[in-house]
Design an enzyme around this catalytic site. Structure first.
Site, mmCIF file in Angstrom:
data_model
loop_
_atom_site.group_PDB
_atom_site.id
_atom_site.type_symbol
_atom_site.label_atom_id
_atom_site.label_comp_id
_atom_site.label_asym_id
_atom_site.label_seq_id
_atom_site.Cartn_x
_atom_site.Cartn_y
_atom_site.Cartn_z
ATOM 1 N N HIS A 1 26.799 50.667 35.523
ATOM 2 C CA HIS A 1 27.847 49.546 35.475
ATOM 3 C C HIS A 1 27.500 48.663 34.388
ATOM 4 O O HIS A 1 28.456 48.471 33.570
ATOM 5 C CB HIS A 1 27.789 49.153 37.001
ATOM 6 C CG HIS A 1 28.946 48.103 37.021
ATOM 7 N ND1 HIS A 1 28.763 46.861 36.689
ATOM 8 C CD2 HIS A 1 30.129 48.128 37.383
ATOM 9 C CE1 HIS A 1 29.746 45.846 36.722
ATOM 10 N NE2 HIS A 1 30.575 46.772 37.318
ATOM 11 N N HIS B 1 33.457 53.909 45.873
ATOM 12 C CA HIS B 1 33.378 53.294 44.740
ATOM 13 C C HIS B 1 31.673 53.408 44.233
ATOM 14 O O HIS B 1 30.870 53.240 44.836
ATOM 15 C CB HIS B 1 33.443 51.802 45.118
ATOM 16 C CG HIS B 1 33.415 50.831 43.771
ATOM 17 N ND1 HIS B 1 32.727 49.536 44.029
ATOM 18 C CD2 HIS B 1 33.704 50.597 42.560
ATOM 19 C CE1 HIS B 1 32.647 48.894 42.892
ATOM 20 N NE2 HIS B 1 33.583 49.549 42.099
HETATM 21 O O1 G3P Z 1 37.283 50.966 38.697
HETATM 22 C C1 G3P Z 1 37.378 50.202 39.616
HETATM 23 C C2 G3P Z 1 36.172 49.387 39.739
HETATM 24 O O2 G3P Z 1 35.043 49.969 39.535
HETATM 25 C C3 G3P Z 1 36.190 48.163 38.710
HETATM 26 O O3 G3P Z 1 35.140 47.149 38.805
HETATM 27 O O4 G3P Z 1 33.098 46.165 38.159
HETATM 28 O O5 G3P Z 1 33.190 47.879 39.973
HETATM 29 O O6 G3P Z 1 33.458 48.601 37.672
HETATM 30 P P1 G3P Z 1 33.676 47.436 38.707
HETATM 31 MG MG MG Z 2 33.907 50.706 38.145
#
Ligand code: G3P
Ligand code: MG
Length: 245
Positions: free
Chosen positions: A54, A12
């Site tokens: 992000h 992630h």
């Molecule tokens: O793509 C999955 C995840 O990254 C979505 O949530 O807020 O971490 O971008 P976020």
């Molecule tokens: Mg994400």
């Protein structure tokens, strides 16, 4: 269901929380833990350079201020996106999508690009990101998976580069999500892991889609989802989940 070219485990924001998210340093750290697939968040600078970030604003993960989408790349490229995390990463820059593409392609890694538009720029961001991805991955066997919480962004990506695989991101099962995923001709749906159960996986697989979850950092959650037959797990815990397992 069609063949699925992406690994089960996806790091992630590069390497989750162990390195500054959405930087090349994070990708390198994820790779050092054996990860071969990565999720990252992509948005547009004021001059439409596609880059990784992000938040809509710069404060949390850089030394910049205000709306990231209101600055051009010349200004964004001078920011420090690592010092907030710790001294070891001071000076780490925000990466362009182009720089990440070069790294991912050179290593034959896989990428899940979450289209994360500055509010109000959903369609334009989807369009530009899809166009850039088509150019950057031309001739590669496996293109990135494009995902978004914003149907408008995915619709624009579909219109700009219909051949690129798309996934609808869901934090809730809002009314109409299934029909929207159909209309967007998605290959996968990516949900908050708390939403995923046997019935939902059966519904997704029955529609011919893959089922993925974010952000899975707990061993019991990972075991539950794997027993259900999940197709992808997006995690911050690259040090605790060996990706080959
Ligand atoms: O793509 C999955 C995840 O990254 C979505 O949530 O807020 O971490 O971008 P976020
Ligand atoms: Mg994400």
């Amino acid at each position: 269901m069609k063949p699925w070219p992406y690994p089960l485990w996806i790091a992630h924001r590069g390497a989750g929380k162990l390195a500054p998210e959405n930087t090349l340093a994070a990708f390198r750290l994820g790779a050092a833990h054996g990860y071969r697939a990565f999720e990252c968040d992509v948005k547009l600078a004021a001059d439409e350079q596609a880059f990784l970030l992000h938040d809509a604003t710069l404060e949390r993960t850089s030394n910049g201020h205000g709306s990231a989408g209101s600055l051009g790349w010349a200004q964004l490229s001078r920011l420090d996106a690592g010092a907030w995390h710790g001294r070891a990463y001071a000076g780490e820059p925000l990466p362009t999508l182009e720089a990440i593409a070069a790294y991912v392609i050179a290593n034959a890694f896989h990428l899940n690009i979450e289209i994360k538009p500055t509010p109000g720029l959903e369609a334009r961001t989807g369009e530009v990101v899809a166009q850039r991805v088509r150019q950057l991955w031309a001739g590669q066997a496996v293109p990135p998976l494009l995902s978004s919480f914003q149907p408008q962004a995915l619709a624009a990506a579909r219109d700009a580069a219909p051949e690129l695989p798309r996934a609808l991101l869901l934090d809730t099962l809002w009314d109409g999500w299934f029909g929207m995923a159909q209309a967007l001709d998605c290959v996968a749906v990516v949900t908050n892991h708390q939403l995923m159960d046997a019935a939902l996986i059966a519904q997704l697989h029955g529609a011919g889609w893959r089922a993925l979850c974010y952000t899975v950092n707990d061993a019991a959650d990972a075991a539950r989802l794997r027993a259900l037959g999940i197709d992808g797990l997006i995690t911050d815990a690259v040090d605790r989940f060996p990706p080959a397992a």
